[in-house]
Motif scaffolding. Sequence first.
Motif, PDB file in Angstrom:
ATOM      1  N   SER A   1       0.816  -1.213   0.000  1.00 35.76           N
ATOM      2  CA  SER A   1       0.000   0.000   0.000  1.00 35.76           C
ATOM      3  C   SER A   1       0.849   1.262   0.000  1.00 35.76           C
ATOM      4  N   TYR A   2       2.151   1.092  -0.097  1.00 30.57           N
ATOM      5  CA  TYR A   2       3.076   2.219  -0.194  1.00 30.57           C
ATOM      6  C   TYR A   2       4.269   1.769  -1.030  1.00 30.57           C
ATOM      7  N   VAL A   3       5.062   2.715  -1.470  1.00 32.60           N
ATOM      8  CA  VAL A   3       6.293   2.400  -2.187  1.00 32.60           C
ATOM      9  C   VAL A   3       7.340   3.437  -1.831  1.00 32.60           C
ATOM     10  N   VAL A   4       8.580   3.005  -1.646  1.00 36.09           N
ATOM     11  CA  VAL A   4       9.708   3.914  -1.442  1.00 36.09           C
ATOM     12  C   VAL A   4      10.422   4.035  -2.789  1.00 36.09           C
ATOM     13  N   LYS A   5      10.273   5.178  -3.422  1.00 40.17           N
ATOM     14  CA  LYS A   5      10.848   5.392  -4.752  1.00 40.17           C
ATOM     15  C   LYS A   5      12.210   6.057  -4.625  1.00 40.17           C
ATOM     16  N   VAL A   6      13.197   5.550  -5.388  1.00 37.68           N
ATOM     17  CA  VAL A   6      14.579   6.003  -5.246  1.00 37.68           C
ATOM     18  C   VAL A   6      15.157   6.391  -6.613  1.00 37.68           C
TER      19      VAL A   6
ATOM     20  N   ARG B   1      12.992  21.327 -10.127  1.00 41.04           N
ATOM     21  CA  ARG B   1      11.736  21.679  -9.448  1.00 41.04           C
ATOM     22  C   ARG B   1      10.530  21.409 -10.340  1.00 41.04           C
ATOM     23  N   ALA B   2      10.715  21.535 -11.631  1.00 42.27           N
ATOM     24  CA  ALA B   2       9.623  21.203 -12.553  1.00 42.27           C
ATOM     25  C   ALA B   2       9.343  19.702 -12.536  1.00 42.27           C
ATOM     26  N   ILE B   3      10.408  18.901 -12.624  1.00 38.22           N
ATOM     27  CA  ILE B   3      10.225  17.447 -12.608  1.00 38.22           C
ATOM     28  C   ILE B   3       9.623  16.993 -11.280  1.00 38.22           C
ATOM     29  N   ASP B   4       9.989  17.686 -10.190  1.00 42.25           N
ATOM     30  CA  ASP B   4       9.495  17.327  -8.865  1.00 42.25           C
ATOM     31  C   ASP B   4       7.978  17.451  -8.769  1.00 42.25           C
ATOM     32  N   LYS B   5       7.373  18.221  -9.662  1.00 42.41           N
ATOM     33  CA  LYS B   5       5.914  18.409  -9.661  1.00 42.41           C
ATOM     34  C   LYS B   5       5.210  17.400 -10.566  1.00 42.41           C
ATOM     35  N   ALA B   6       5.962  16.462 -11.125  1.00 42.30           N
ATOM     36  CA  ALA B   6       5.382  15.551 -12.112  1.00 42.30           C
ATOM     37  C   ALA B   6       4.316  14.631 -11.530  1.00 42.30           C
ATOM     38  N   ASP B   7       4.338  14.409 -10.218  1.00 41.18           N
ATOM     39  CA  ASP B   7       3.301  13.562  -9.621  1.00 41.18           C
ATOM     40  C   ASP B   7       2.076  14.369  -9.201  1.00 41.18           C
ATOM     41  N   LYS B   8       2.141  15.706  -9.380  1.00 35.10           N
ATOM     42  CA  LYS B   8       1.022  16.562  -8.970  1.00 35.10           C
ATOM     43  C   LYS B   8       0.331  17.193 -10.167  1.00 35.10           C
ATOM     44  N   PHE B   9       1.092  17.519 -11.231  1.00 32.80           N
ATOM     45  CA  PHE B   9       0.549  18.202 -12.399  1.00 32.80           C
ATOM     46  C   PHE B   9       0.488  17.252 -13.593  1.00 32.80           C
ATOM     47  N   PRO B  10      -0.425  17.512 -14.535  1.00 32.46           N
ATOM     48  CA  PRO B  10      -0.409  16.768 -15.797  1.00 32.46           C
ATOM     49  C   PRO B  10       0.925  16.973 -16.516  1.00 32.46           C
TER      50      PRO B  10
ATOM     51  N   TYR C   1      14.999   9.977  -2.352  1.00 29.83           N
ATOM     52  CA  TYR C   1      13.932   8.996  -2.195  1.00 29.83           C
ATOM     53  C   TYR C   1      12.660   9.650  -1.683  1.00 29.83           C
ATOM     54  N   GLU C   2      11.542   9.044  -2.027  1.00 27.28           N
ATOM     55  CA  GLU C   2      10.229   9.505  -1.591  1.00 27.28           C
ATOM     56  C   GLU C   2       9.376   8.300  -1.215  1.00 27.28           C
ATOM     57  N   VAL C   3       8.505   8.495  -0.230  1.00 35.66           N
ATOM     58  CA  VAL C   3       7.517   7.471   0.123  1.00 35.66           C
ATOM     59  C   VAL C   3       6.168   7.922  -0.414  1.00 35.66           C
ATOM     60  N   GLU C   4       5.566   7.091  -1.204  1.00 32.44           N
ATOM     61  CA  GLU C   4       4.263   7.415  -1.787  1.00 32.44           C
ATOM     62  C   GLU C   4       3.241   6.379  -1.343  1.00 32.44           C
ATOM     63  N   LEU C   5       2.074   6.855  -0.918  1.00 29.47           N
ATOM     64  CA  LEU C   5       0.984   5.950  -0.564  1.00 29.47           C
ATOM     65  C   LEU C   5       0.243   5.536  -1.827  1.00 29.47           C
ATOM     66  N   LEU C   6      -0.053   4.254  -1.955  1.00 29.21           N
ATOM     67  CA  LEU C   6      -0.749   3.728  -3.123  1.00 29.21           C
ATOM     68  C   LEU C   6      -2.226   3.510  -2.847  1.00 29.21           C
ATOM     69  N   LEU C   7      -2.660   3.786  -1.630  1.00 28.28           N
ATOM     70  CA  LEU C   7      -4.055   3.585  -1.253  1.00 28.28           C
ATOM     71  C   LEU C   7      -4.953   4.558  -1.997  1.00 28.28           C
ATOM     72  N   GLU C   8      -6.156   4.115  -2.314  1.00 25.70           N
ATOM     73  CA  GLU C   8      -7.128   4.972  -2.979  1.00 25.70           C
ATOM     74  C   GLU C   8      -8.337   5.155  -2.075  1.00 25.70           C
TER      75      GLU C   8
ATOM     76  N   ARG D   1      -5.774  11.377  -4.277  1.00 27.49           N
ATOM     77  CA  ARG D   1      -4.452  10.797  -4.516  1.00 27.49           C
ATOM     78  C   ARG D   1      -3.490  11.437  -3.524  1.00 27.49           C
ATOM     79  N   PHE D   2      -2.902  10.629  -2.664  1.00 30.11           N
ATOM     80  CA  PHE D   2      -2.120  11.173  -1.562  1.00 30.11           C
ATOM     81  C   PHE D   2      -0.754  11.697  -2.011  1.00 30.11           C
ATOM     82  N   GLY D   3      -0.107  11.002  -2.930  1.00 29.96           N
ATOM     83  CA  GLY D   3       1.230  11.414  -3.350  1.00 29.96           C
ATOM     84  C   GLY D   3       2.254  11.150  -2.271  1.00 29.96           C
ATOM     85  N   SER D   4       3.294  11.974  -2.257  1.00 26.83           N
ATOM     86  CA  SER D   4       4.417  11.755  -1.342  1.00 26.83           C
ATOM     87  C   SER D   4       4.060  12.186   0.076  1.00 26.83           C
ATOM     88  N   VAL D   5       4.423  11.329   1.058  1.00 24.39           N
ATOM     89  CA  VAL D   5       4.215  11.661   2.470  1.00 24.39           C
ATOM     90  C   VAL D   5       5.542  11.714   3.221  1.00 24.39           C
TER      91      VAL D   5
END
Length: 516
Positions: free
Chosen positions: A171-176, A202-211, A325-332, A342-346
């Motif tokens: 239900s989570y993933v540690v992305k590296v 900083r633009a790429i860092d927003k890729a999980d939030k923006f189209p 690295y980032e921890v992202e929740l996969l729960l919906e 969509r929770f994204g990075s926590v």
Amino acid sequence: MSDKMQKPKKPAKLRARLPRGLADRGPAEIAATRQMVETIREVYERYGFEPVETPAFEYTDALGKFLPDQDRPNEGVFSLQDDDEQWISLRYDLTAPLARYVAENFDNLPKPYRSYRHGWVFRNEKPGPGRFRQFMQFDADTVGSASPAADAEMCMMAADAMEALGIPRGSYVVKVNNRKVLDGIREAQGIDSDAQWLTVMRAIDKADKFPIADIIQLLGPGRWDGGEEGKGDFTKGAGLNDAQISEIISFIGNPQDAGASARGSDNAATIANMRERVANSKIGTEGVEELAMIASLADAGGYGECVRIDPSVVRGLEYYTGPVYEVELLLETNDDKGRPVRFGSVGGGGRYDGLVSRFRGEPVPATGFSIGVSRLQAALTLIGKINTAPALGPVVVTVFDRDRIADYQKMVARLRAEDIHAELYLGNPKSMGNQLKYADKRNAPCVIIQGSDEKNDPEGPQVIVKDLRLGAELAALDKDRDDYLQRQADAQRKVPELDLVDEVRRIMARHDLDWK
């Protein structure tokens, strides 16, 4: 009417208002935070990290080179000048203050130095939904080790923290990823300007939030918040050409879609793809080999399924120098209006080998991980992993006879001495009904009542102990039920004053209550 005869104007009433981007917190939320912090602390200490605290204020120049260099350094951070005209700022994160602490105490600390800390951080940024100017983080850092094993340990510890908080594996993933790999991409694209490259990051860092279309705009000319020119605020882009943008998007892919990118079907495939992309870059190849070691160590430790090599992870801060690295929740789930969430990075972190070195003038490797406690708590609340019920209040000792306050205070003191949360009713004792309503609002488990009849009972002083939880249950029952009278007797019992503590404990055990 003369001026002398006019009635004086009443002073204007001050309007109570909360500054934008800040939030008040009640007992239930505070209790949940305390429980989360304690859970994370236990995980970090299991890994051998020790606590340290740094103050909320630091000299502004100590907070990192990512801050602007201007006469009033108050963009991104909250700053002021102290009495000797030195600029000081509320901390932006917990990493830069740690770097200052380690540099200042370097000779007395064991190396590697392993520490953790939690606390509020402050950002002078535009607030928005879920974006606050004050929020809590919980960090762990290892200073003095250049080994990728230290980075792998952070990823494994992050996984353990998520599971300890009730988020099951899967239900989570540690992305590296690794900034060195991205530097290899930078070399290949001929991007010489550090400022331009930071904008790219900083633009790429927003890729999980923006189209992905918005990310392309941020890599190019820039983006309007409203989607059209002149609508909303404008964010200046990195100014890359179409070929550079295409290559970068091709590498990171679209995190919101399983499209073509360097990301493979598993870690081995992703690492092979990355190695091919940066084959002509020494620093890029070095970064890929570090990722290969992290993946190998995670797999050996039993974390291979939850630690994933991901080319889209960059982290926006400038001071990262290696693995990130980032921890992202996969729960919906859905919000209170039924909309998908969509929770994204926590949480996230990375290697910052240059931050302590700024103070020391010598290489000091360091890596760390930060959990966004406030953000994670909001997510856990939404998916039902946090108890949002009102915090349990104290036992309330009521005041039946005003001239016997001392007697009631003795009862309170006796309960407290037995580690029972208790308080004496300090409002107007005229109405017993109001006292019981107060106890209900305080979410008290029970109330204690003693009038003159109970005090002067022939068999010795008595007290009435009223079980408020059971009373609430009875109010919802059919009064013709067979067990109603028996339960009604249990809801309000007269017991010897000497048995007061035992009776309160009986009620607490009946409802499985405690104050932890």
